[in-house]
Motif scaffolding. Structure first.
Motif, short mmCIF file in Angstrom:
data_model
loop_
_atom_site.label_atom_id
_atom_site.label_comp_id
_atom_site.label_asym_id
_atom_site.label_seq_id
_atom_site.Cartn_x
_atom_site.Cartn_y
_atom_site.Cartn_z
N LEU A 11 0.84 -1.18 0.00
CA LEU A 11 0.00 0.00 0.00
C LEU A 11 0.88 1.24 0.00
O LEU A 11 1.79 1.36 0.82
CB LEU A 11 -0.90 0.02 1.24
CG LEU A 11 -1.97 -1.08 1.34
CD1 LEU A 11 -2.72 -0.94 2.66
CD2 LEU A 11 -2.94 -0.99 0.17
N ARG A 12 0.61 2.16 -0.89
CA ARG A 12 1.39 3.41 -0.97
C ARG A 12 0.67 4.49 -0.16
O ARG A 12 0.10 5.42 -0.71
CB ARG A 12 1.55 3.82 -2.42
CG ARG A 12 2.31 2.81 -3.28
CD ARG A 12 2.24 3.17 -4.74
NE ARG A 12 0.86 3.14 -5.22
CZ ARG A 12 0.44 3.73 -6.33
NH1 ARG A 12 1.30 4.41 -7.08
NH2 ARG A 12 -0.83 3.66 -6.70
N SER A 16 -0.31 7.62 -2.41
CA SER A 16 -1.61 7.40 -3.06
C SER A 16 -2.74 7.75 -2.10
O SER A 16 -2.88 7.12 -1.05
CB SER A 16 -1.73 5.94 -3.51
OG SER A 16 -3.06 5.64 -3.89
N ASP A 19 -5.03 4.62 -1.74
CA ASP A 19 -4.52 3.61 -0.80
C ASP A 19 -4.62 4.11 0.63
O ASP A 19 -4.98 3.35 1.54
CB ASP A 19 -3.06 3.28 -1.12
CG ASP A 19 -2.91 2.39 -2.33
OD1 ASP A 19 -3.93 2.06 -2.96
OD2 ASP A 19 -1.76 2.01 -2.64
N TRP A 23 -6.66 2.40 3.78
CA TRP A 23 -5.88 2.01 4.96
C TRP A 23 -6.43 2.66 6.23
O TRP A 23 -6.66 1.98 7.24
CB TRP A 23 -4.43 2.42 4.73
CG TRP A 23 -3.48 2.07 5.83
CD1 TRP A 23 -3.18 0.84 6.32
CD2 TRP A 23 -2.66 3.00 6.56
NE1 TRP A 23 -2.23 0.93 7.30
CE2 TRP A 23 -1.89 2.24 7.47
CE3 TRP A 23 -2.48 4.38 6.51
CZ2 TRP A 23 -0.96 2.82 8.34
CZ3 TRP A 23 -1.56 4.96 7.37
CH2 TRP A 23 -0.83 4.19 8.27
N LEU A 50 -10.10 -4.29 0.57
CA LEU A 50 -9.02 -4.39 1.56
C LEU A 50 -9.60 -5.01 2.82
O LEU A 50 -10.46 -4.42 3.49
CB LEU A 50 -8.45 -3.00 1.86
CG LEU A 50 -7.32 -2.94 2.89
CD1 LEU A 50 -6.08 -3.68 2.37
CD2 LEU A 50 -6.97 -1.50 3.25
N THR A 53 -4.51 -5.40 6.93
CA THR A 53 -3.32 -4.59 6.70
C THR A 53 -2.32 -4.80 7.84
O THR A 53 -2.71 -5.10 8.97
CB THR A 53 -3.66 -3.09 6.59
OG1 THR A 53 -2.46 -2.36 6.28
CG2 THR A 53 -4.23 -2.55 7.89
#
Length: 353
Positions: A11-12, A16, A19, A23, A50, A53
């Motif tokens: 994940l950037r 991003s 993203d 998150w 998603l 994480t």
């Protein structure tokens, strides 16, 4: 039922916005706050969704969250196993996690061992050697004898000042031998090897002193991340409790330490809060002694490592040297010292200790 085709991808979260939004939403659902000091963040996806994480900073696992409908083991195991491989391939021999106490058993199934636990959090490690080996090695090499009264000082020494030397000298008035633990975290203006070396040089004439590194077992980003992250005071106290309890329950008994010495901290609210938590947790088994700061002159000029760093970065070498013992004075004036100051100036705000 958990699907078996879950996929992991990076994940950037800093580059991003898409993203990052995914998150943060998952962290919020798990009751977690954003952690900024991360090296890499990964997502577990079911198609475009998603569902999990986890992040790492060096060899520390952070920000683990699994969507509630995917809880039960498989998703957790897949995500953590992936992170373990990443960390080991990066060259680390141990993996650490600072997690909710409710997650302890899940990590134990993956080979993690509990180091210390409070009501809210657990600090765990996965290592073939670990804390027991670290303590056994220290005890075997320490120049102390059975029956001696032993104490401890923990310091960042960023850099080693006359104030640090004064703290050590005052501590030695109360004990026969003193462990001086120098923080291993490399988050300071002066790197860890330099800080350790300057403390050793600055105490070389004191036979009762044994200078060693802390590794990740004292005031580290694993045991006490708020120390480095300027978190709110409630987080500082919760994480300080883990750090203090680990010292009281595991480190001090193994090494025969009966007292710990700290400097008075009028200039650092974070460190002052840490000292308060230590005093509460240590009592009555372990004595905490607070040593008033040394003043440079009768005008009341307090010796402070943060003051030294500010002077050095402002180019006021001679003024800074007034606060430093000989070895530290020589280093900051050297080409190596000046290069380090220039290259690491962004790390100048690390707390005093």
């Amino acid at each position: 039922m958990i699907r078996i085709d879950l996929k992991i991808q990076k994940l950037r979260v800093k580059r991003s916005s898409y993203d990052r939004a995914l998150w943060l939403d998952l962290l919020d659902c798990a009751g977690l706050k954003e952690e900024k000091n991360l090296d890499a963040t990964y997502g577990l996806f079911d198609g475009e969704d998603l569902v999990g994480t986890a992040s790492r900073q060096a060899n520390i696992l952070k920000c683990l969250a699994i969507r509630h409908s995917y809880a039960g083991g498989a998703a957790f195991h897949q995500l953590i196993s992936f992170l373990l491989t990443e960390i080991y391939q990066a060259g680390y021999e141990e993996v650490l996690v600072f997690t909710k106490a409710s997650k302890r058993e899940s990590f134990e199934h993956l080979g993690f061992k509990l180091l210390v636990e409070t009501e809210d959090v657990a600090f765990m490690e996965r290592s073939q050697a670990g804390l027991a080996a670290y303590l056994a090695d220290l005890k075997a090499q320490a120049p102390f004898s059975e029956g001696q009264r032993l104490g401890a000082v923990v310091m960042n020494a960023n850099p080693f000042t006359k104030g640090h030397r004064y703290l050590i000298e005052e501590a030695l008035k109360a004990v026969d031998g003193l462990y001086v633990f120098v923080l291993s975290e490399d988050q300071s203006l002066f790197d860890k090897a330099t800080r350790l070396n300057l403390v050793r040089q600055g105490t070389a004439d004191l036979d009762q002193v044994y200078v060693v590194e802390t590794k990740h077992y004292m005031v580290s980003q694993a045991t006490f991340p708020a120390y480095f992250l300027k978190a709110d005071q409630s987080a500082v106290k919760a994480q300080a409790a883990v750090d203090a309890r680990l010292f009281k329950e595991k480190i001090a008994p193994s090494l025969g330490i009966s007292q710990r010495f700290v400097g008075e901290e009028p200039l650092s609210p974070t460190t002052d809060s840490y000292n308060q938590v230590m005093a509460e947790i240590f009592a009555p088994e372990l004595k905490l002694q607070i040593i008033p700061r040394r003043h440079l002159d009768q005008a009341g000029d307090v010796i402070s490592a943060s003051k030294v760093r500010a002077l050095l970065l402002d180019g006021k070498l001679e003024a800074a040297q007034a606060y430093l013992p000989p070895a530290s004075r020589a280093f900051v004036a050297s080409q190596a010292g000046q290069t380090m100051l220039a290259e690491r100036k962004d790390l100048s705000q690390s707390h005093d200790y």
